[in-house]
Design a protein around this motif. Structure first.
Motif, PDB file in Angstrom:
ATOM      1  N   UNK A  52      39.256 -16.975  67.658  1.00 32.10           N
ATOM      2  CA  UNK A  52      39.353 -15.679  67.242  1.00 32.10           C
ATOM      3  C   UNK A  52      39.034 -15.089  65.886  1.00 32.10           C
ATOM      4  N   UNK A  53      37.508 -14.182  65.496  1.00 23.58           N
ATOM      5  CA  UNK A  53      37.819 -14.086  64.196  1.00 23.58           C
ATOM      6  C   UNK A  53      38.217 -12.154  64.327  1.00 23.58           C
ATOM      7  N   UNK A  54      37.516 -11.767  63.617  1.00 23.22           N
ATOM      8  CA  UNK A  54      38.198 -10.355  62.936  1.00 23.22           C
ATOM      9  C   UNK A  54      37.998  -9.069  64.443  1.00 23.22           C
ATOM     10  N   UNK A  55      37.194  -9.444  64.807  1.00 24.91           N
ATOM     11  CA  UNK A  55      37.247  -8.907  66.813  1.00 24.91           C
ATOM     12  C   UNK A  55      38.852  -8.288  66.440  1.00 24.91           C
ATOM     13  N   UNK A  56      39.610  -8.948  66.591  1.00 23.02           N
ATOM     14  CA  UNK A  56      41.208  -8.770  66.964  1.00 23.02           C
ATOM     15  C   UNK A  56      41.769  -8.768  66.432  1.00 23.02           C
ATOM     16  N   UNK A 100      36.534  -3.129  63.743  1.00 27.47           N
ATOM     17  CA  UNK A 100      35.184  -2.414  64.137  1.00 27.47           C
ATOM     18  C   UNK A 100      34.801  -1.357  64.288  1.00 27.47           C
ATOM     19  N   UNK A 101      36.000  -0.927  64.838  1.00 28.95           N
ATOM     20  CA  UNK A 101      35.189   0.455  65.982  1.00 28.95           C
ATOM     21  C   UNK A 101      35.094   0.920  64.337  1.00 28.95           C
ATOM     22  N   UNK A 102      36.556   1.421  63.674  1.00 31.85           N
ATOM     23  CA  UNK A 102      36.754   2.798  62.957  1.00 31.85           C
ATOM     24  C   UNK A 102      35.406   2.397  61.839  1.00 31.85           C
TER      25      UNK A 102
END
Length: 89
Positions: free
Chosen positions: A42-46, A64-66
């Motif tokens: 897991x990377x910064x996506x979580x 990421x959506x922010x």
């Protein structure tokens, strides 16, 4: 001639119980893969950030959506925030 022997070798009830009991140790032998190998790294996506909605509830949103979101108003005063929430001073 033995009186206890019948046709061939038959498994007794005690033999079945020992087979079942010993089969419970198979998961401890470690033949399978570990969980860490099966899951992707897991990377910064979580990563999540907590945000406040206009009705006062809290929402967790992915970072990421922010980063992709459009900022309407960056700095907001306390009065404007309370008006946005629908609370009166």
């Amino acid at each position: 001639m033995k009186q206890g022997s019948k046709k061939g070798n038959q498994i007794s009830r005690r033999g079945i119980l020992t087979l079942l009991g010993s089969s419970l140790f198979i998961p401890f032998l470690g033949f399978g893969k570990t969980i860490e190998e099966n899951t992707p790294v897991s990377t910064k996506d979580d990563e999540y950030q907590t945000l406040l909605k206009p009705d006062g509830t809290i929402v967790k949103v992915k970072v990421t959506t922010l980063k992709k979101a459009k900022i309407i108003k960056k700095n907001m005063s306390n009065k404007k925030l309370l008006n946005w929430l629908g609370r009166k001073l």
